[in-house]
Write an enzyme that holds these catalytic residues in place. Structure first.
Site, PDB file in Angstrom:
ATOM      1  N   HIS A 154       0.819  -1.218   0.000  1.00 26.57           N
ATOM      2  CA  HIS A 154       0.000   0.000   0.000  1.00 26.57           C
ATOM      3  C   HIS A 154       0.850   1.263   0.000  1.00 26.57           C
ATOM      4  O   HIS A 154       0.321   2.374  -0.113  1.00 26.57           O
ATOM      5  CB  HIS A 154      -0.966  -0.005   1.194  1.00 26.57           C
ATOM      6  CG  HIS A 154      -0.315   0.260   2.523  1.00 26.57           C
ATOM      7  ND1 HIS A 154       0.076  -0.730   3.380  1.00 26.57           N
ATOM      8  CD2 HIS A 154      -0.021   1.424   3.148  1.00 26.57           C
ATOM      9  CE1 HIS A 154       0.586  -0.201   4.473  1.00 26.57           C
ATOM     10  NE2 HIS A 154       0.548   1.112   4.353  1.00 26.57           N
TER      11      HIS A 154
ATOM     12  N   ASP B 173       0.167  -7.658   1.358  1.00 23.18           N
ATOM     13  CA  ASP B 173       0.623  -6.270   1.436  1.00 23.18           C
ATOM     14  C   ASP B 173       2.151  -6.213   1.405  1.00 23.18           C
ATOM     15  O   ASP B 173       2.815  -6.001   2.421  1.00 23.18           O
ATOM     16  CB  ASP B 173       0.083  -5.626   2.716  1.00 23.18           C
ATOM     17  CG  ASP B 173       0.282  -4.122   2.739  1.00 23.18           C
ATOM     18  OD1 ASP B 173       0.558  -3.542   1.670  1.00 23.18           O
ATOM     19  OD2 ASP B 173       0.146  -3.526   3.828  1.00 23.18           O
TER      20      ASP B 173
ATOM     21  N   GLY C  87       5.698   2.450  14.922  1.00 26.94           N
ATOM     22  CA  GLY C  87       6.074   1.830  13.660  1.00 26.94           C
ATOM     23  C   GLY C  87       5.765   2.769  12.523  1.00 26.94           C
ATOM     24  O   GLY C  87       5.292   3.875  12.716  1.00 26.94           O
TER      25      GLY C  87
ATOM     26  N   SER D  68       4.394   2.548   8.286  1.00 32.09           N
ATOM     27  CA  SER D  68       3.937   1.676   7.202  1.00 32.09           C
ATOM     28  C   SER D  68       5.089   1.256   6.294  1.00 32.09           C
ATOM     29  O   SER D  68       5.882   2.074   5.846  1.00 32.09           O
ATOM     30  CB  SER D  68       2.893   2.405   6.364  1.00 32.09           C
ATOM     31  OG  SER D  68       1.679   2.477   7.053  1.00 32.09           O
ATOM     32  N   GLY D  69       5.157  -0.045   6.019  1.00 25.96           N
ATOM     33  CA  GLY D  69       6.199  -0.575   5.168  1.00 25.96           C
ATOM     34  C   GLY D  69       7.522  -0.785   5.859  1.00 25.96           C
ATOM     35  O   GLY D  69       8.437  -1.381   5.291  1.00 25.96           O
TER      36      GLY D  69
END
Length: 590
Positions: free
Chosen positions: A393, A440, A536, A538-539
């Site tokens: 994403h 994802d 955290g 994303s990714g």
């Protein structure tokens, strides 16, 4: 009777009204607890944390060791353990010690831990006075140091400093500056570059989580019972922790870099005799208020490039020769960080040490054909010189760049390498639903030559791919900045935190995520909610220690809001995609 009816109605409402479940990326936020403002005093008693092991049902009993504060774990039966706690700690996991710093104990001051009874001390903020920081005295006694004059200002005061001195209390001397990166700095600046007052290094607000408060706080890195700025971890300049309500944060300090000496021989007039210098305050003169000094002579913060950067930008190691042999020499090992300083108790869960997360990538984008500045949207992890792993994403049709080796987003660092993305490969079965994100994962192929893109340094290394599943309950590390396309908040500095792998069976229970989970994802964090489950990016990477090697076990993917009880973070399960990763990277190499 009316009360019982009210409870019944509330219970039925909970059953009938569906939960508002929405997917969003995680933001790096170091939030200890909610509910207090900057004006609140000290902490409540620490909550009981037995639920961590009871709810998450980790495999094994003493691996990892659940006992805190050097407790010794002893296995009891098939799924139980007992901790042998060193004095003065007690509790199931040795988590309970003397409650020295209870809320309100230090009034309008900071409660710091000491190694001798009563194991705490109140550091008052002027004009509040010791010992309990509840009474006010303006300019009596004079709080201004080095001949400064105290001037009353209604219910506050100002210090008029003698020439050469600065800071709110005139405690910063004319020779107070740092050399190189400031690891040897032992000056008296106690304020961040944004004017935030530094916390004492032995503040209970820093040390309360899993730390033995009866050990010595003073160490070779210049830390101790003071709030002066230091650089104990080999960062780029002195820094300190500060507090914003119930959030523990850190930033660089408002300290001046020493001027570089010149090779010009002194003139006869200068060498005629020693020049008088004002005495420098000793380190023992500790003060709790912030120093307001003149802006430091730090180099100006460079902006991110408006044009696409080249692949040769800022590698710190010597450039390898452009041949196949050099390509093989690059990244010959993986998963072996070389942090500038060992990660010690005081930084865990907050400040990433330079070189401790050398595979961390900042994915930055801008609209195609635009001259706008690049903006950070996601994290990623370097797995080969020319390959980065990230979440599916995170891939969007923009001009992508990557920044490796840096810790801050708002300034350029000499350890950074900036590269362009040649190709973005999103998994063919990637899909989003209203309740989850499936498959994802994506690969980013970087631009380079002769198989070399990123160059290996102490600050840029690859993480290994895992070769086997890990046990539930294993403690792993997540890292990131938290500033994404969906948020103007987050940290400009790289943060990291510990999370625990949660069993798939537990995470698939109806009260957690139910049937939406499949074998391409897993949960990690703390089911009770709180700080770790919403740290955290994303990714970004979730790395675990597998046979003394750091492996990329998961990618930050999705979750139900942030920090909610029974709603831990959901991560892409990298072991499920090993064949896919191998096929894409090897096909491109061929």
């Amino acid at each position: 009777m009316n009360l019982k009816l009210l409870f019944l109605c509330l219970f039925l409402a909970v059953l009938i009204i569906p939960a508002d479940v929405r997917i969003q990326t995680f933001y790096v936020v170091f939030q200890v607890l909610d509910g207090l403002t900057d004006d609140d005093d000290d902490d409540d008693d620490e909550p009981n944390t037995d639920w961590i092991f009871e709810i998450q049902e980790p495999d094994g009993r003493c691996n990892p060791n659940p006992c805190l504060n050097n407790g010794v774990c002893e296995e009891k039966g098939k799924k139980n353990f007992k901790c042998d706690c060193p004095k003065p700690f007690k509790g199931r996991k040795c988590e309970k010690g003397p409650k020295a710093c209870r809320r309100g104990r230090c009034g309008r001051g900071e409660c710091v831990l000491t190694s001798t009874p009563p194991f705490y001390e109140c550091k008052c903020k002027e004009p509040f006075q010791p010992p309990r920081c509840r009474t006010v005295a303006l300019c009596e006694p004079n709080p201004c140091k080095n001949g400064g004059r105290c001037v009353r200002d209604d219910m506050d005061f100002d210090c008029e400093c003698t020439p050469g001195y600065s800071g709110r209390f005139c405690h910063v001397g004319p020779d107070d500056c740092y050399e190189d990166n400031g690891e040897s700095y032992r000056g008296n600046v106690s304020e961040t570059d944004d004017g935030k007052e530094c916390l004492y290094w032995n503040s209970h607000f820093i040390l309360e989580k899993g730390v033995n408060p009866f050990s010595s706080f003073e160490d070779e890195d210049g830390l101790g019972p003071h709030n002066f700025c230091r650089n104990p971890d080999g960062d780029m300049m002195p820094w300190c922790f500060f507090r914003r309500g119930r959030k523990l944060l850190w930033d660089y300090c408002d300290v001046t870099e020493c001027p570089e000496p010149t090779d010009v021989a002194p003139t006869e007039e200068v060498s005629a005799g020693p020049q008088p210098t004002a005495p420098k305050p000793t380190e023992s003169e500790t003060h709790t208020a912030a120093a307001t000094k003149q802006p430091p002579t730090k180099p100006p913060t460079p902006e991110k490039p408006s044009e696409a950067p080249s692949t040769s930008a800022k590698p710190t190691a010597a450039q390898p020769t452009s041949n196949a042999t050099a390509a093989l020499e690059q990244f010959s090992t993986c998963g072996k960080p070389q942090p500038k300083k060992p990660i010690t108790r005081i930084y865990g869960g907050l400040k990433a040490i330079p070189g401790a997360q050398p595979w961390q990538v900042s994915l930055q984008v801008r609209p195609k054909g635009s001259n706008q500045l690049y903006r950070h949207i996601c994290g990623g992890v370097l797995i080969k010189s020319c390959w980065v792993l990230t979440a599916g994403h995170c891939v969007e049709p923009s001009s992508n760049i990557l920044v490796l080796g840096g810790l801050t987003l708002n300034s350029e660092e000499p350890t950074e390498q900036t590269l362009q993305v040649e190709e973005a490969i999103k998994h063919e079965d990637y899909r989003e639903t209203p309740s989850a994100v499936y498959n994802d994962i994506a690969l980013l192929r970087l631009k380079g030559s002769n198989g070399v893109c990123a160059h290996e340094t102490q600050f840029v290394k690859t993480a290994c791919l895992p070769d086997a599943p890990l046990n539930d309950g294993t403690e792993c590390t997540i890292s990131g900045w938290g500033a994404t396309e969906n948020s103007s908040y987050g940290s400009n500095h790289l943060l990291d935190a510990k999370v625990m792998l949660i069993s798939q069976e537990k995470c698939s229970e109806a009260k957690i995520y139910g049937s939406v989970l499949d074998d391409t994802m897993f949960c990690a964090g703390y089911l009770q909610g709180g700080v770790d489950s919403c740290q955290g990016d994303s990714g970004g990477p979730l790395t675990c220690d597998q046979n003394s090697t750091h492996v990329i076990y998961g990618l930050v993917s999705w979750g139900d809001q942030c920090g909610r009880k029974n709603k831990p973070g959901v991560y892409t399960r990298v072991t499920h995609f090993l064949d896919w990763i191998k096929s894409k990277t090897e096909t491109a190499a061929a």
